[in-house]
Design an enzyme around this catalytic site. Structure first.
Site, mmCIF file in Angstrom:
data_model
loop_
_atom_site.group_PDB
_atom_site.id
_atom_site.type_symbol
_atom_site.label_atom_id
_atom_site.label_comp_id
_atom_site.label_asym_id
_atom_site.label_seq_id
_atom_site.Cartn_x
_atom_site.Cartn_y
_atom_site.Cartn_z
ATOM 1 N N GLY A 134 -14.368 -3.325 0.582
ATOM 2 C CA GLY A 134 -15.645 -2.438 0.722
ATOM 3 C C GLY A 134 -15.875 -0.804 0.473
ATOM 4 O O GLY A 134 -17.070 -1.543 -0.387
ATOM 5 N N ARG A 179 0.810 -1.377 -0.191
ATOM 6 C CA ARG A 179 0.205 -0.314 -0.335
ATOM 7 C C ARG A 179 0.788 1.020 -0.080
ATOM 8 O O ARG A 179 0.543 2.229 -0.441
ATOM 9 C CB ARG A 179 -1.043 -0.259 1.105
ATOM 10 C CG ARG A 179 -2.220 -1.347 1.699
ATOM 11 C CD ARG A 179 -2.637 -0.882 2.667
ATOM 12 N NE ARG A 179 -4.393 -1.732 1.828
ATOM 13 C CZ ARG A 179 -5.244 -2.123 2.567
ATOM 14 N NH1 ARG A 179 -5.056 -1.742 4.164
ATOM 15 N NH2 ARG A 179 -6.075 -2.965 1.833
ATOM 16 N N LYS A 232 -21.144 -14.847 1.644
ATOM 17 C CA LYS A 232 -22.759 -14.628 1.871
ATOM 18 C C LYS A 232 -23.388 -14.444 0.944
ATOM 19 O O LYS A 232 -22.719 -13.125 0.715
ATOM 20 C CB LYS A 232 -22.530 -13.719 3.515
ATOM 21 C CG LYS A 232 -22.416 -14.607 4.723
ATOM 22 C CD LYS A 232 -22.399 -13.668 5.999
ATOM 23 C CE LYS A 232 -22.046 -14.065 7.020
ATOM 24 N NZ LYS A 232 -21.950 -13.581 8.500
ATOM 25 N N GLY A 257 -10.457 -7.376 -1.449
ATOM 26 C CA GLY A 257 -10.171 -8.073 -0.716
ATOM 27 C C GLY A 257 -9.585 -9.970 -1.269
ATOM 28 O O GLY A 257 -8.721 -10.258 -1.289
#
Length: 396
Positions: free
Chosen positions: A376, A40, A201, A353
């Protein structure tokens, strides 16, 4: 949502003080505090170097971890300042506070072509509350705001959105690239547009599926979330992951896809196991899974069908693994998907992710058009939500 935003190249920064929001939330060794992965920090270099070459005085800032408004030595950005100095080959001045005496004095003395780094923004609880007074103090040190932390643009914090009320706000190169590639993929994709969605999910992807049904030509569903759809289609799923309360939603989505003429692909065979363990023996099953087994990955016929759908695509967006890829015996589906994207010739966008980690681990990263830097944030982007850290930037 307007993705056509001004970047650092659209304004004059020469001789001006620039507040630069970076994502330096890097993993560290728990005992020594040493940075274990500086990806990063490296990703921020093009924007930093550009600003320094243009003779801006750069006041960089970031969060690290979750200190929840408390000062924690273990979450200080001092090691980041040290690593950034090494990468730039020049000194990064480090402030011992955020908007205190040390930061303000160092910011005031900062010369064009120099860079400083503020201490961890989240040491002040007002950062995450987007407190206007805190944002104003932060902004008071600079004349321009540059946002380059895509992983945080879905949050309305003082340093990601609040400061834009007091300073002209533009994006750095990282966010510019995200908006350019992901924005175009959603607004004007090269067709056929295929969305590959996995992960555990259904609830995490409800809004993504809803939004993509309006845009995609094909939606592929794999991973743990596929078993809820399988059950909604009338198949037995054994001990597989199930969100009982999402069965009606799954039926609605499949009906909506049919009505809109969107191809909706589910696994036609599965790799199963008796227990959730990395040592479990894989058992090949068709669409129906018996009571004593749980689905752990997509099977070979599904791999073939999913790969074929990706092969002829113009644009592919992928978010979420196809199985329990952290267990080697159940990583084949995710590997095959990464390979299919790499060989497709399509514009390929991998959401952050787990999918990004899988593509990196499997060595396909350089074959993708774009790997999103925000987990996110990229999900909310795919949901079509307005991202506060993007909405606050100046339009072109």
């Amino acid at each position: 949502m307007n993705y056509n935003k001004k970047t650092v190249k659209d304004i004059d920064v020469a001789g001006r003080k620039v507040l630069l929001r970076c994502d330096f939330n890097v993993p560290q060794d728990k005992t020594t505090g040493a940075i274990t992965d500086d990806k990063r920090i490296v990703a921020a270099l093009p924007t930093i170097r550009y600003l320094l070459e243009q003779k801006a005085a750069v006041i960089a800032c970031s969060h690290l971890g979750k200190p929840k408004g408390e000062w924690k030595e273990s979450l200080s950005l001092a090691p980041v300042a040290k690593r950034l100095s090494e990468l730039l080959g020049s000194e990064v001045i480090f402030a011992k506070d955020i908007i205190g005496e040390d930061a303000k004095a160092k910011a005031a003395a900062l010369q064009p072509g120099q860079i400083m780094l503020l201490e961890n923004l989240r040491f002040d609880k007002r950062e995450e509350k987007n407190d206007p007074e805190f944002a104003k103090e932060l902004a008071s040190m600079a004349e321009v705001y540059v946002s380059d932390a895509f992983g945080t643009v879905h949050r309305a914090h003082a340093s990601t959105a609040g400061v834009a009320a007091y300073l002209p706000a533009v994006s750095g190169f990282l966010i510019g690239k995200e908006l350019d590639i992901m924005g175009k993929a959603l607004d004007d994709p090269k067709r056929p547009f295929v969305a590959v969605l996995g992960g555990a999910k259904v609830s995490d992807k409800i809004n993504v599926i809803n939004n993509l049904l309006e845009k995609a030509d094909t939606i592929i569903i794999g991973g743990g979330m596929s078993y809820t759809f399988a059950k909604a289609s009338g198949h037995t799923i054994g001990k597989s992951l199930l969100e009982e309360d999402k069965l009606d939603y799954a039926k609605d989505m499949m009906a909506k896809a049919q009505a809109k003429g969107v191809k909706f692909l589910l696994p036609c065979d599965n790799l199963c196991a008796e227990e959730f363990s990395k040592d479990a023996q894989p058992v090949a099953m068709g669409e129906d899974i018996p009571d004593n087994l749980m689905g752990m990955d997509i099977g070979p016929k599904t791999i073939e069908a999913f790969s074929a759908a990706v092969k002829g695509a113009g644009t592919v967006v992928w978010n979420g693994p196809m199985g329990v890829f952290e267990f080697p015996a159940f990583a084949e589906g995710t590997k095959a998907m990464a390979k299919a994207l790499a060989e497709s010739g399509a514009i390929t966008i991998v959401g952050g992710g787990d999918s990004a980690a899988a593509v990196e681990q499997l060595g396909f990263a350089d074959k993708m058009t774009h790997i999103s830097t925000g987990g996110g944030a990229s999900l909310e982007f795919l949901e079509g939500k307005e991202l506060p850290g993007v909405a606050c930037l100046l339009d072109k």
